[in-house]
Write a protein that holds these residues in place. Structure first.
Motif, short mmCIF file in Angstrom:
data_model
loop_
_atom_site.label_atom_id
_atom_site.label_comp_id
_atom_site.label_asym_id
_atom_site.label_seq_id
_atom_site.Cartn_x
_atom_site.Cartn_y
_atom_site.Cartn_z
N THR A 1 0.83 -1.20 0.00
CA THR A 1 0.00 0.00 0.00
C THR A 1 0.87 1.26 0.00
O THR A 1 0.60 2.20 -0.75
CB THR A 1 -0.94 -0.01 1.22
N ALA A 2 1.90 1.28 0.82
CA ALA A 2 2.78 2.45 0.87
C ALA A 2 3.52 2.64 -0.45
O ALA A 2 3.67 3.77 -0.93
CB ALA A 2 3.76 2.30 2.03
N GLN A 3 3.99 1.55 -1.05
CA GLN A 3 4.69 1.64 -2.32
C GLN A 3 3.75 2.09 -3.44
O GLN A 3 4.13 2.88 -4.30
CB GLN A 3 5.31 0.30 -2.69
N ALA A 4 2.51 1.60 -3.42
CA ALA A 4 1.53 1.99 -4.43
C ALA A 4 1.20 3.47 -4.31
O ALA A 4 1.09 4.18 -5.31
CB ALA A 4 0.27 1.15 -4.29
N ALA A 5 1.06 3.96 -3.08
CA ALA A 5 0.80 5.39 -2.87
C ALA A 5 1.95 6.23 -3.42
O ALA A 5 1.73 7.23 -4.11
CB ALA A 5 0.58 5.67 -1.39
N ALA A 6 3.17 5.83 -3.12
CA ALA A 6 4.34 6.56 -3.61
C ALA A 6 4.44 6.48 -5.14
O ALA A 6 4.79 7.45 -5.80
CB ALA A 6 5.60 6.02 -2.96
N TYR A 7 4.12 5.32 -5.70
CA TYR A 7 4.18 5.12 -7.15
C TYR A 7 3.22 6.07 -7.87
O TYR A 7 3.54 6.61 -8.93
CB TYR A 7 3.85 3.66 -7.47
N LEU A 8 2.04 6.29 -7.28
CA LEU A 8 1.05 7.18 -7.89
C LEU A 8 1.23 8.64 -7.50
O LEU A 8 0.56 9.51 -8.04
CB LEU A 8 -0.36 6.73 -7.52
N GLY A 9 2.10 8.89 -6.53
CA GLY A 9 2.35 10.27 -6.12
C GLY A 9 1.38 10.78 -5.07
O GLY A 9 1.21 11.99 -4.93
N TYR A 10 0.74 9.88 -4.34
CA TYR A 10 -0.19 10.25 -3.28
C TYR A 10 0.44 9.95 -1.92
O TYR A 10 1.33 9.11 -1.81
CB TYR A 10 -1.49 9.43 -3.37
N GLY A 11 -0.07 10.62 -0.91
CA GLY A 11 0.27 10.25 0.45
C GLY A 11 -0.47 8.98 0.80
O GLY A 11 -1.44 8.59 0.14
N LEU A 12 -0.06 8.33 1.88
CA LEU A 12 -0.66 7.06 2.26
C LEU A 12 -2.15 7.22 2.59
O LEU A 12 -2.98 6.45 2.14
CB LEU A 12 0.10 6.46 3.45
N ARG A 13 -2.49 8.25 3.34
CA ARG A 13 -3.89 8.46 3.72
C ARG A 13 -4.75 8.77 2.49
O ARG A 13 -5.86 8.27 2.35
CB ARG A 13 -4.01 9.58 4.72
N ALA A 14 -4.24 9.61 1.60
CA ALA A 14 -5.00 9.95 0.39
C ALA A 14 -5.20 8.71 -0.48
O ALA A 14 -6.29 8.51 -1.05
CB ALA A 14 -4.27 11.03 -0.40
N PHE A 15 -4.19 7.86 -0.57
CA PHE A 15 -4.32 6.64 -1.36
C PHE A 15 -5.34 5.70 -0.73
O PHE A 15 -6.13 5.07 -1.43
CB PHE A 15 -2.97 5.95 -1.53
N ARG A 16 -5.34 5.59 0.58
CA ARG A 16 -6.33 4.73 1.24
C ARG A 16 -7.74 5.25 1.01
O ARG A 16 -8.67 4.47 0.83
CB ARG A 16 -6.03 4.65 2.74
N ASP A 17 -7.91 6.57 1.00
CA ASP A 17 -9.22 7.14 0.69
C ASP A 17 -9.64 6.81 -0.75
O ASP A 17 -10.80 6.49 -1.01
CB ASP A 17 -9.23 8.65 0.91
N LEU A 18 -8.70 6.90 -1.67
CA LEU A 18 -8.99 6.52 -3.06
C LEU A 18 -9.37 5.05 -3.14
O LEU A 18 -10.29 4.68 -3.87
CB LEU A 18 -7.76 6.75 -3.95
N HIS A 19 -8.66 4.22 -2.40
CA HIS A 19 -8.92 2.78 -2.44
C HIS A 19 -10.30 2.47 -1.89
O HIS A 19 -10.96 1.52 -2.33
CB HIS A 19 -7.83 2.04 -1.67
N LYS A 20 -10.79 3.26 -0.95
CA LYS A 20 -12.14 3.06 -0.42
C LYS A 20 -13.20 3.46 -1.45
O LYS A 20 -14.24 2.83 -1.54
CB LYS A 20 -12.35 3.89 0.85
N ARG A 21 -12.93 4.50 -2.21
CA ARG A 21 -13.92 4.99 -3.17
C ARG A 21 -13.90 4.18 -4.46
O ARG A 21 -14.95 3.93 -5.06
CB ARG A 21 -13.64 6.46 -3.49
#
Length: 72
Positions: free
Chosen positions: A9-29
């Motif tokens: 999850t942390a690597q995916a967030a960094a790969y897309l250029g998002y912070g960890l929390r923002a990526f988790r929010d995207l993953h929920k939506r």
């Protein structure tokens, strides 16, 4: 350096250029597919597809209405 096709999850967030929390929010939506025994891995191909067309991963189908054009 060897790149794995699966990212945490942390690597995916960094790969897309998002912070960890923002990526988790995207993953929920959006329903971005997850893999692995704990379902905590993401494929690079899915992340690239998400960035090119996020509508594909929405949880509800999206209806695109075309405007009616009347020719007189």
């Amino acid at each position: 350096m060897v790149f794995s096709s699966f990212l945490t999850t942390a690597q995916a967030a960094a790969y897309l250029g998002y912070g960890l929390r923002a990526f988790r929010d995207l993953h929920k939506r959006y329903f971005i597919p997850t893999y692995g025994p704990r379902r905590n891995r993401f494929r690079r191909e899915d992340l690239d597809l998400f960035m090119s067309s996020p509508v594909i991963f929405l949880d509800k189908p999206v209806t695109i209405r075309r405007a009616r054009k009347f020719i007189s």
